[in-house]
Design a protein around this motif. Structure first.
Motif, mmCIF file in Angstrom:
data_model
loop_
_atom_site.group_PDB
_atom_site.id
_atom_site.type_symbol
_atom_site.label_atom_id
_atom_site.label_comp_id
_atom_site.label_asym_id
_atom_site.label_seq_id
_atom_site.Cartn_x
_atom_site.Cartn_y
_atom_site.Cartn_z
ATOM 1 N N ARG A 5 53.264 13.337 -4.154
ATOM 2 C CA ARG A 5 53.064 14.632 -3.495
ATOM 3 C C ARG A 5 53.696 15.677 -4.411
ATOM 4 N N VAL A 6 52.894 16.640 -4.828
ATOM 5 C CA VAL A 6 53.347 17.669 -5.757
ATOM 6 C C VAL A 6 53.296 19.018 -5.044
ATOM 7 N N LYS A 7 54.439 19.693 -4.964
ATOM 8 C CA LYS A 7 54.542 20.980 -4.265
ATOM 9 C C LYS A 7 54.798 22.097 -5.272
ATOM 10 N N PHE A 8 54.105 23.197 -5.077
ATOM 11 C CA PHE A 8 54.317 24.408 -5.868
ATOM 12 C C PHE A 8 55.032 25.417 -4.988
ATOM 13 N N LEU A 9 56.193 25.884 -5.436
ATOM 14 C CA LEU A 9 57.053 26.746 -4.627
ATOM 15 C C LEU A 9 57.280 28.089 -5.312
ATOM 16 N N LYS A 10 57.467 29.118 -4.499
ATOM 17 C CA LYS A 10 57.753 30.474 -4.985
ATOM 18 C C LYS A 10 59.014 30.957 -4.285
ATOM 19 N N ARG A 11 59.978 31.473 -5.059
ATOM 20 C CA ARG A 11 61.186 32.069 -4.470
ATOM 21 C C ARG A 11 60.884 33.518 -4.113
ATOM 22 N N ARG A 25 51.297 25.654 -2.382
ATOM 23 C CA ARG A 25 50.279 24.619 -2.215
ATOM 24 C C ARG A 25 50.927 23.252 -2.378
ATOM 25 N N VAL A 26 50.285 22.249 -1.765
ATOM 26 C CA VAL A 26 50.720 20.857 -1.889
ATOM 27 C C VAL A 26 49.491 20.025 -2.243
ATOM 28 N N PHE A 27 49.658 19.130 -3.202
ATOM 29 C CA PHE A 27 48.588 18.219 -3.579
ATOM 30 C C PHE A 27 49.115 16.797 -3.548
ATOM 31 N N HIS A 30 47.002 10.742 -7.178
ATOM 32 C CA HIS A 30 47.137 9.368 -7.652
ATOM 33 C C HIS A 30 47.266 9.429 -9.169
ATOM 34 N N ALA A 31 48.357 8.856 -9.695
ATOM 35 C CA ALA A 31 48.592 8.912 -11.134
ATOM 36 C C ALA A 31 49.452 7.726 -11.554
ATOM 37 N N GLY A 32 49.462 7.486 -12.859
ATOM 38 C CA GLY A 32 50.259 6.393 -13.403
ATOM 39 C C GLY A 32 51.744 6.681 -13.404
ATOM 40 N N ASP A 33 52.112 7.973 -13.535
ATOM 41 C CA ASP A 33 53.527 8.348 -13.529
ATOM 42 C C ASP A 33 53.664 9.810 -13.077
ATOM 43 N N GLN A 34 54.894 10.245 -12.933
ATOM 44 C CA GLN A 34 55.186 11.579 -12.417
ATOM 45 C C GLN A 34 54.641 12.676 -13.327
ATOM 46 N N ASP A 35 54.780 12.526 -14.628
ATOM 47 C CA ASP A 35 54.284 13.544 -15.554
ATOM 48 C C ASP A 35 52.769 13.703 -15.466
ATOM 49 N N GLU A 36 52.066 12.591 -15.345
ATOM 50 C CA GLU A 36 50.605 12.641 -15.198
ATOM 51 C C GLU A 36 50.232 13.338 -13.890
ATOM 52 N N GLN A 60 58.457 27.032 -9.244
ATOM 53 C CA GLN A 60 58.907 25.683 -9.529
ATOM 54 C C GLN A 60 57.959 24.662 -8.918
ATOM 55 N N ILE A 61 58.091 23.437 -9.421
ATOM 56 C CA ILE A 61 57.294 22.316 -8.942
ATOM 57 C C ILE A 61 58.250 21.234 -8.485
ATOM 58 N N GLU A 62 57.982 20.672 -7.312
ATOM 59 C CA GLU A 62 58.751 19.525 -6.822
ATOM 60 C C GLU A 62 57.792 18.366 -6.631
ATOM 61 N N THR A 63 58.245 17.158 -6.974
ATOM 62 C CA THR A 63 57.420 15.976 -6.765
ATOM 63 C C THR A 63 58.138 14.990 -5.855
ATOM 64 N N GLU A 64 57.327 14.238 -5.154
ATOM 65 C CA GLU A 64 57.858 13.221 -4.241
ATOM 66 C C GLU A 64 56.980 11.987 -4.367
ATOM 67 N N LEU A 65 57.596 10.833 -4.517
ATOM 68 C CA LEU A 65 56.867 9.574 -4.541
ATOM 69 C C LEU A 65 56.458 9.238 -3.116
#
Length: 73
Positions: A5-11, A25-27, A30-36, A60-65
């Motif tokens: 789960r990849v979140k795009f945040l604005k302060r 936005r949140v997307f 499915h990817a092989g790793d976090q960078d992908e 900023q971008i936050e990721t969650e497995l």
């Protein structure tokens, strides 16, 4: 593949000067790793926001497995 789960945040600041992080936005990617996953999410974000640079709309971008290939669906 792993699901991220990849979140795009604005302060933003409110009228009293206090900062808050607002999710743009949140997307789920499915990817092989976090960078992908981040790379794919950036592409989807720029398409959805009709901008060439993601950082024009988010700070900023936050990721969650979410799920790994071995997890039950």
């Amino acid at each position: 593949m792993t699901l991220f789960r990849v979140k795009f945040l604005k302060r933003v600041c409110n009228s009293t000067g206090h900062e808050a992080k607002i999710c743009q936005r949140v997307f789920e990617i499915h990817a092989g790793d976090q960078d992908e996953a981040i790379g794919h999410a950036k592409s989807r974000f720029t398409d959805a926001e009709a901008t060439e640079q993601w950082w024009l709309r988010a700070d900023q971008i936050e990721t969650e497995l979410v799920r790994t290939p071995g997890d039950a669906a």
